[in-house]
Each structure stands twice: as C-alpha cells, then as structure tokens.
Enzyme design. Structure first.
Site, short mmCIF file in Angstrom:
data_model
loop_
_atom_site.label_atom_id
_atom_site.label_comp_id
_atom_site.label_asym_id
_atom_site.label_seq_id
_atom_site.Cartn_x
_atom_site.Cartn_y
_atom_site.Cartn_z
N GLY A 293 -8.99 -22.61 13.88
CA GLY A 293 -8.92 -22.39 15.33
C GLY A 293 -9.25 -20.97 15.70
O GLY A 293 -9.02 -20.03 14.93
N HIS B 100 39.88 -20.99 -3.54
CA HIS B 100 40.00 -20.41 -4.88
C HIS B 100 39.77 -21.49 -5.93
O HIS B 100 40.30 -22.59 -5.78
CB HIS B 100 41.39 -19.81 -5.08
N ALA C 296 6.82 -3.36 -7.21
CA ALA C 296 8.19 -3.85 -7.50
C ALA C 296 8.87 -4.24 -6.19
O ALA C 296 9.98 -3.81 -5.90
CB ALA C 296 8.99 -2.77 -8.22
P1 FAD Z 1 2.16 -18.77 7.12
O1 FAD Z 1 3.20 -19.47 6.36
O2 FAD Z 1 1.27 -17.82 6.41
O3 FAD Z 1 1.31 -19.89 7.83
C1 FAD Z 1 0.18 -19.60 8.60
C2 FAD Z 1 -0.70 -20.82 8.62
O4 FAD Z 1 -1.77 -20.58 9.53
C3 FAD Z 1 -1.35 -21.12 7.27
O5 FAD Z 1 -1.09 -22.45 6.94
C4 FAD Z 1 -2.84 -20.89 7.51
O6 FAD Z 1 -3.66 -21.80 6.81
C5 FAD Z 1 -2.95 -21.14 8.99
N1 FAD Z 1 -4.08 -20.45 9.61
C6 FAD Z 1 -4.42 -19.14 9.51
N2 FAD Z 1 -5.48 -18.87 10.31
C7 FAD Z 1 -5.82 -20.04 10.89
C8 FAD Z 1 -6.81 -20.41 11.82
N3 FAD Z 1 -7.65 -19.52 12.35
N4 FAD Z 1 -6.88 -21.71 12.20
C9 FAD Z 1 -6.02 -22.63 11.70
N5 FAD Z 1 -5.04 -22.33 10.84
C10 FAD Z 1 -4.94 -21.05 10.45
N6 FAD Z 1 9.93 -15.93 2.82
C11 FAD Z 1 11.22 -16.30 2.85
O7 FAD Z 1 11.85 -16.25 3.91
N7 FAD Z 1 11.86 -16.71 1.70
C12 FAD Z 1 11.24 -16.77 0.52
O8 FAD Z 1 11.84 -17.15 -0.49
C13 FAD Z 1 9.86 -16.40 0.46
N8 FAD Z 1 9.18 -16.45 -0.70
C14 FAD Z 1 7.85 -16.14 -0.71
C15 FAD Z 1 7.17 -16.20 -1.92
C16 FAD Z 1 5.83 -15.89 -1.98
C17 FAD Z 1 5.09 -15.97 -3.30
C18 FAD Z 1 5.14 -15.53 -0.78
C19 FAD Z 1 3.66 -15.23 -0.81
C20 FAD Z 1 5.80 -15.45 0.42
C21 FAD Z 1 7.18 -15.74 0.46
N9 FAD Z 1 7.91 -15.66 1.65
C22 FAD Z 1 9.24 -15.98 1.67
C23 FAD Z 1 7.28 -15.24 2.91
C24 FAD Z 1 6.97 -16.48 3.76
O9 FAD Z 1 6.14 -17.35 3.03
C25 FAD Z 1 6.29 -16.06 5.05
O10 FAD Z 1 7.11 -15.11 5.73
C26 FAD Z 1 6.10 -17.26 5.95
O11 FAD Z 1 5.32 -18.25 5.33
C27 FAD Z 1 5.40 -16.85 7.25
O12 FAD Z 1 5.29 -17.95 8.07
P2 FAD Z 1 4.12 -18.05 9.16
O13 FAD Z 1 4.24 -19.42 9.74
O14 FAD Z 1 4.17 -16.89 10.05
O15 FAD Z 1 2.77 -17.93 8.33
P1 NAD Z 2 6.69 -5.85 -0.57
O1 NAD Z 2 6.37 -5.02 0.59
O2 NAD Z 2 8.04 -6.46 -0.69
O3 NAD Z 2 6.49 -5.03 -1.92
C1 NAD Z 2 5.29 -4.42 -2.25
C2 NAD Z 2 5.57 -3.28 -3.20
O4 NAD Z 2 4.36 -2.82 -3.72
C3 NAD Z 2 6.25 -2.10 -2.51
O5 NAD Z 2 7.37 -1.71 -3.25
C4 NAD Z 2 5.16 -1.04 -2.51
O6 NAD Z 2 5.67 0.27 -2.60
C5 NAD Z 2 4.38 -1.41 -3.73
N1 NAD Z 2 2.99 -0.96 -3.71
C6 NAD Z 2 2.12 -0.94 -2.67
N2 NAD Z 2 0.91 -0.50 -3.07
C7 NAD Z 2 1.01 -0.24 -4.40
C8 NAD Z 2 0.10 0.22 -5.39
N3 NAD Z 2 -1.16 0.48 -5.08
N4 NAD Z 2 0.56 0.37 -6.65
C9 NAD Z 2 1.85 0.09 -6.98
N5 NAD Z 2 2.75 -0.35 -6.08
C10 NAD Z 2 2.34 -0.53 -4.81
O7 NAD Z 2 5.54 -6.96 -0.63
P2 NAD Z 2 5.41 -8.27 -1.50
O8 NAD Z 2 6.37 -8.26 -2.62
O9 NAD Z 2 3.96 -8.41 -1.76
O10 NAD Z 2 5.84 -9.37 -0.47
C11 NAD Z 2 5.15 -9.52 0.78
C12 NAD Z 2 6.05 -10.07 1.82
O11 NAD Z 2 6.41 -11.40 1.53
C13 NAD Z 2 7.33 -9.26 1.91
O12 NAD Z 2 7.33 -8.59 3.15
C14 NAD Z 2 8.43 -10.23 1.88
O13 NAD Z 2 9.22 -10.16 3.03
C15 NAD Z 2 7.78 -11.61 1.82
N6 NAD Z 2 8.41 -12.33 0.71
C16 NAD Z 2 9.72 -12.68 0.84
C17 NAD Z 2 10.37 -13.30 -0.20
C18 NAD Z 2 11.81 -13.64 -0.04
O14 NAD Z 2 12.29 -13.68 1.09
N7 NAD Z 2 12.54 -13.90 -1.12
C19 NAD Z 2 9.72 -13.57 -1.38
C20 NAD Z 2 8.39 -13.19 -1.50
C21 NAD Z 2 7.75 -12.58 -0.43
#
Ligand code: FAD
Ligand code: NAD
Length: 477
Positions: free
Chosen positions: A122, A451, A189
C-alpha cells in the site's frame, strides 16, 4: 470510482491488525493492506511479531532452554537423562508450525470481523487515497475517511558487516538456522542480541557478543543490568563492551571480524554472525511524493500524543512512531486510535508500558529506573529482595536475581519495578497494575500474596522499601 472504507489500516502487525479488529468491532467498515509473504510463499498477516519476531523467538527460547536443562541441569533434581541431543530442524519446524497457526488465527479473526484484507503493497496518496499494488504488479485505488499507518520496522544493516546468505544474518535469518554454529558472533548486546545469543549458546555455540557502548543495557536499571551481566557471563555469553566493529570478510572458513576496544585493534574469526544493532521504521515507498507526511528527526512518522499525523484523518501507530518498539505498545495504540476514530475517548499511559528481555533469567521492568530518578532529582525509596531468599525460587532451583521497587520518598507512589529472575515476565504485571492505579509500595506491602510463589518477592521488596522485610535482614534503623 475507488472502493471507499471508513478506515484503511496499512500493515497487519500487532499494531495494525489489532487496530483493524477494534475498528470493525466499533462498526466501522474496515480494510487492512498487508504485503507479507511467508516462508511457504503465501500471503500472511501478523507482521514482524508473529512471523519473525516475538513469537518465533520465544518458541526457540523455550525449546533451547528445555534442551539446556535436560542436558545440563536436571541432576540437582535427581533426574538422570542420558543421550540428550538437539534436533534443530525439528525445533525450527515446530516453531514454524506455531507461527503458521497464529498467523492463520489472525486471518480467521479478520473474516469473523468482516475486515477486508487487501493483499499487496500500500501507498498513501493525497486526499486519503491508498494505492495497493498486488503481486502481479496491478494497482487498485481505495479511499477512506481515516487511514492508520502501521507499517512497522525492519532490521538496521551496517556497512562494516554486510549480510551474507545464511552466514551473516539479521534476526530473521537467525531464527531459521538448522544447525548450531560452533562459534557465533552477535553484534549488538540489545534485546535481540541477548535473546538470540542465548538460544544458540544453549544449543551449544560458543558466543561472543560485541557491543559498541561501554554500558551494558543502558535502558535497564543498572543494579539489575549488572546482576544480569554476571549471570549471562556465567552462562558463557562472552559480552565485550565498547567493541566497535570496523570491517569483516566472509570466506570458506567463516567470517573474520576486525573491531576496536579499550585495548586496541582486535580480530575475531567465527562461523556465523548475527547483526542485531536495532530497527528502523518502514517508510520507504510508504507515501506518494505529493503527500506531505511529516517525519521527525529520527526518521519516524511524526505524531502527537493521540497518534495523529500532520495530515487530517491520517494516524500512525506501532514501530513507525516514537516510543518503545514493542508489540503491546503498538497494539494498545491501535485500540486507542480505533476508539478515537469512533468518537470515543481513549488514553494510553506511556509511563506504564512493561518491557521484558526473555533471556534466562528474564529481565522485566516498568516505570523509572534509579538512574532516571536521580537525574530528575526526584527523592525516592528503594526496596530490594533477592530470589535467593524465596522459598519457591529455591524449590525451582532457580535463585538468581532480585526484585527492586522504587517509590516516591514522600507520597510512596510506585515509580518503578525492576526484576531479574525466572518468570519475571509474568511477575511484572503486578507492577504495571499498581502503577495504573497510582498505588503505593505500601499498597503492595499490605496485599496478600500466595505462598510459596515467586510473587512473594515483590511483596518482600515493597516491605524492604519501608525497612521491614520479613525474610532478609533490614538496614539498621
Ligand atoms: P510490524 O510487526 O513490523 O508489522 C508491520 C507490517 O506492515 C508488516 O507485516 C509489513 O509486511 C507490513 N507493511 C510494511 N509496509 C507495507 C506496505 N507499504 N504495504 C503493506 N504492508 C506493509 N516485541 C515485544 O513486545 N515482545 C517481544 O518478545 C518481541 N520480540 C521480538 C523479537 C524479534 C526477533 C524482533 C525482530 C522483534 C521483536 N519484538 C518484540 C518487536 C515487535 O516485533 C515489534 O515491536 C512489533 O512487531 C511492531 O508492530 P507493528 O505492527 O508496528 O509493525
Ligand atoms: P536494541 O536497540 O535493543 O539493541 C541494539 C544494540 O546494538 C544496542 O545496545 C546498540 O548500542 C548496539 N549497537 C548499535 N550499533 C552497533 C555496532 N555498529 N556495533 C556494535 N553494537 C552496536 O535493538 P535490537 O536488539 O536490534 O532490537 C530492536 C528492537 O526490537 C528493540 O527496540 C526492541 O524493543 C524490539 N525487541 C523487543 C523484544 C522484547 O520485547 N523482548 C525482543 C526483540 C526485539
């Protein structure tokens, strides 16, 4: 004439699909545009969270932890297990099955709520029009009274370590490896680096984590961060702080990395690399050049407190806008925006959004850290209770970590709860609820907890904030 909807949502991640469901519940004619194609080549709902984020990472964290305990940790319980081995392809296919079931579940919910799924990419056009290009390259136009942008985010790539087939990967690639690397480097990290580094460490990889910053988990209360750093190090995660990667080369032997740290230039050779240095908003191709959608200085879509963009009737939510990149934050913004569109009043308390890092132990928090309170000059009380003194944690043979409570020195209002410990993702909800009700640490201290439970540690931390914990010595009065 283009088909007209009350609301079109762009993106079906946890922000967009939840917004679409709530809009439909409120009687609005709703469509949702989603372009995701899954591993099987089929269109899929659920976004990053369900397809390559929260859910698949937790599935692998669970499987890898069970494997780790079965292979290393059960003798203390008097359980002898011989011949444990990890069937990694089965772990991956079990994870894929969970993803398929959950994304299929969203499809079912869309049908049940009469939400039209517009499959394709979109683009926001002027006058609240949306152009959708399908997989055959055909474009259709739609219009709506209100548009909700929820296109989420994608991994940041770095020039020093470009992605390379399945050898140098981002988080999505690291969720699909079917064998365990002997030596793995994780760059970053942060949340993803620690979670995915833990998965592969538990499965047997030697893991080095290179983190550019000198401080470990700066967004986490530093007492909690330091404790977790010690625990991760004991597990064998070799976390190098202040390590800046300068360059890398891939050859038949793996990946060579050159980085600098406080001791100078360093070299590291590993089998595989995960780049986990943060995520950035999906804004390329999001708007037509004629559409003057305002971005903020970080490249996110600019919104006000109500998630309104600068364009009338155009809203933005989730990873696309300011605030933590968390699924539950995006979902709650989706609900709030849907309710505002329907003329209701809705509010999201950004001060009480919980965060969790799903390592073992889990790190969970809500509200302000001690460092933030000090910086703001706010006077506070602190209460800490270690899981080592919890009967339930002892029974679980899982005594690492602590609960820490921070409350206002004068009013006693709960300002923050920080936990490092097993199952803390389930415990932090107590803190969120008390903060939502503007409760005090005394409210927690006067609450009866079952507990033996881990949640008793929260009770004791609240008592400790008033120097009257029952199961640890208190400070001298
Ligand atoms: P997204 O989930 O990124 O969804 C956006 C959607 O928009 C996608 O499906 C994409 O295909 C679609 N889209 C993009 N552009 C277009 C377009 N132009 N037209 C149509 N569709 C489009 N968060 C947590 O709270 N807990 C966790 O445990 C957690 N674990 C994570 C682990 C990993 C490995 C990663 C990468 C992220 C994790 N996150 C976690 C972060 C979480 O996934 C995101 O914060 C969340 O998915 C964001 O939701 P969103 O709907 O904004 O975007
Ligand atoms: P992050 O921002 O948590 O961590 C990225 C880390 O990479 C930072 O500590 C940063 O200092 C470091 N970094 C950046 N550039 C670097 C470089 N060139 N060399 C070495 N270190 C570098 O980002 P993420 O772990 O990629 O996660 C992305 C987002 O997804 C986060 O904002 C998080 O909220 C979301 N997420 C959430 C969960 C969860 O809720 N459990 C799990 C996965 C991801």
């Amino acid at each position: 004439m283009s088909e007209k909807f009350d609301v079109i949502v762009l993106g079906a991640g946890p922000a967009g699909y939840v917004a679409a469901i709530r809009c439909a519940q409120l009687g609005l004619k709703t469509a949702c545009v989603e372009e995701w194609i899954n591993k099987k080549g089929s269109p899929a709902l659920g976004g990053t969270c369900l397809n390559v984020g929260c859910i698949p990472s937790k599935a692998l964290l669970e499987s890898s932890q069970i494997y780790y305990e079965a292979s290393k940790g059960l003798s203390e319980h008097g359980i002898v297990v011989d011949g444990v081995r990890a069937d990694v392809p089965q772990m991956i296919s079990s994870k894929d099955k969970i993803v398929e079931e959950l994304t299929g579940g969203i499809e079912h919910l869309f049908r049940a709520n009469n939400i039209t799924w517009l499959k394709g990419t979109g683009k926001l056009m002027p006058e609240r029009q949306i152009a959708v290009q399908d997989s055959d390259g055909n474009t259709s136009a739609y219009s709506a009274e209100n548009i909700i942008l929820a296109t989420g985010s994608k991994s940041i790539e770095i020039g020093a370590v470009p992605l390379h087939s399945d050898v140098v990967v981002d988080s999505s690639g690291a969720l699909d490896w079917e064998s365990v690397p002997q030596k793995l480097c994780v760059i970053g990290a942060g949340v993803i680096g620690l979670e995915l580094g833990s998965v592969w460490r538990r499965l047997g990889a030697e893991v080095v984590v290179l983190e550019a910053q000198d401080v470990f988990l700066p967004m986490v209360d530093q007492q909690i961060a330091k404790d977790s750093f010690r625990q991760f190090t004991r597990q064998g995660l070799d976390i190098k702080l202040g390590a800046r990667v300068m360059s890398s080369q891939v050859d038949g032997n793996g990946v060579s990395l050159q980085y600098t740290d406080s001791s100078g230039e360093q070299n590291l050779t590993v089998d595989r690399v995960i780049v986990a240095v943060g995520r950035r908003p999906n804004i390329e191709q999001l708007t037509d050049p004629e559409t003057d959608l305002l971005m903020d200085e970080r490249g996110l879509v600019h919104v006000n407190d109500a998630c309104e963009t600068n364009l009338p009737g155009v809203w933005a939510i989730g990873d696309l806008v300011r605030g933590p990149m968390l699924a539950h934050k995006g979902s709650e913004e989706g609900v709030a925006v849907a309710e505002r569109i329907a003329g209701q009043h809705s509010h999201l308390n950004y001060d009480a959004i919980p965060s969790v890092i799903y390592t073992h132990p889990e790190i969970s928090w809500v509200g302000k850290t001690e460092e933030q309170l000090k910086e703001a000059g706010r006077e506070y009380k602190s209460g800490v209770f270690p899981f080592a003194a919890s009967g339930r944690a002892k029974a679980q043979r899982d005594t690492g970590g602590m609960v820490k409570i921070l409350s206002d020195k004068h009013t006693d209002e709960l300002l923050g709860m920080h936990i490092v410990g097993g199952h803390s993702s389930e415990l932090i909800g107590h803190g969120v609820t008390v903060m939502e009700f503007q409760g005090t640490s005394e409210d927690i201290a006067r609450t009866v907890f079952a507990h033996p439970t881990l949640s008793e540690a929260i009770h004791e931390a609240a008592l400790a904030a008033d120097n009257r914990a029952l199961h640890i010595p208190n400070r001298k009065r």
